[in-house]
Motif scaffolding. Structure first.
Motif, PDB file in Angstrom:
ATOM      1  N   ARG A  26       0.844  -1.189   0.000  1.00 19.08           N
ATOM      2  CA  ARG A  26       0.000   0.000   0.000  1.00 19.08           C
ATOM      3  C   ARG A  26       0.882   1.243   0.000  1.00 19.08           C
ATOM      4  O   ARG A  26       2.010   1.224   0.488  1.00 19.08           O
ATOM      5  N   SER A  27       0.365   2.326  -0.530  1.00 18.01           N
ATOM      6  CA  SER A  27       1.135   3.571  -0.581  1.00 18.01           C
ATOM      7  C   SER A  27       1.094   4.270   0.781  1.00 18.01           C
ATOM      8  O   SER A  27       0.171   4.058   1.578  1.00 18.01           O
ATOM      9  N   THR A  29       0.567   7.370   1.321  1.00 20.88           N
ATOM     10  CA  THR A  29      -0.558   8.300   1.342  1.00 20.88           C
ATOM     11  C   THR A  29      -1.852   7.613   1.746  1.00 20.88           C
ATOM     12  O   THR A  29      -2.613   8.126   2.569  1.00 20.88           O
ATOM     13  N   SER A  43       5.820   8.077   6.668  1.00 16.36           N
ATOM     14  CA  SER A  43       7.032   7.863   5.873  1.00 16.36           C
ATOM     15  C   SER A  43       8.264   7.755   6.765  1.00 16.36           C
ATOM     16  O   SER A  43       9.173   6.971   6.495  1.00 16.36           O
TER      17      SER A  43
END
Length: 127
Positions: A26-27, A29, A43
């Protein structure tokens, strides 16, 4: 006081869930949006996990401890075996055993933490 200005650390369970979702591919964001946490925090957590291999917070602030948890157990055990010893005598004995200097005040604090209280030499004639 608004809720955004209060800083709270993520608990270990939430950190693990975030890392798990990022490992799925998954990202950053989408994970940030799902948990309602800032993108930068996610992050930073992900970068820390990739470099160190763990998501556990380190405790590094403050003065380093003079004794290890094993030393603390040794001090309490030694004082239970030798009930009449003073904190200073226990400190000298522990210093000889571990090779690290430990003060009698440290011994008194460790005994207090173990539910015992430091022995003080009585400077009067016993009745």
């Amino acid at each position: 006081m608004n809720n955004q200005s209060v800083r709270q650390h993520l608990d270990a369970f939430t950190r693990g869930r975030i890392i798990g979702k990022l490992e799925e591919g998954r990202s950053v964001t989408s994970v940030a949006a799902e948990f309602g946490i800032a993108h930068s925090i996610i992050s930073r957590l992900w970068r820390q996990f990739q470099t160190t291999g763990t998501a556990i917070r380190g405790f590094s602030s403050g003065r380093p401890r003079g004794t290890t948890p094993a030393d603390d157990r040794y001090i309490v055990l030694h004082s239970r075996r030798n009930r009449r010893q003073t904190a200073g005598e226990i400190a000298r004995h522990t210093t000889q055993a571990t090779g690290r200097p430990i003060s009698r005040f440290t011994v008194a604090r460790r005994l207090h933490g173990g539910g015992l209280f430091a022995r003080r030499p009585v400077r009067c004639v016993p009745l």
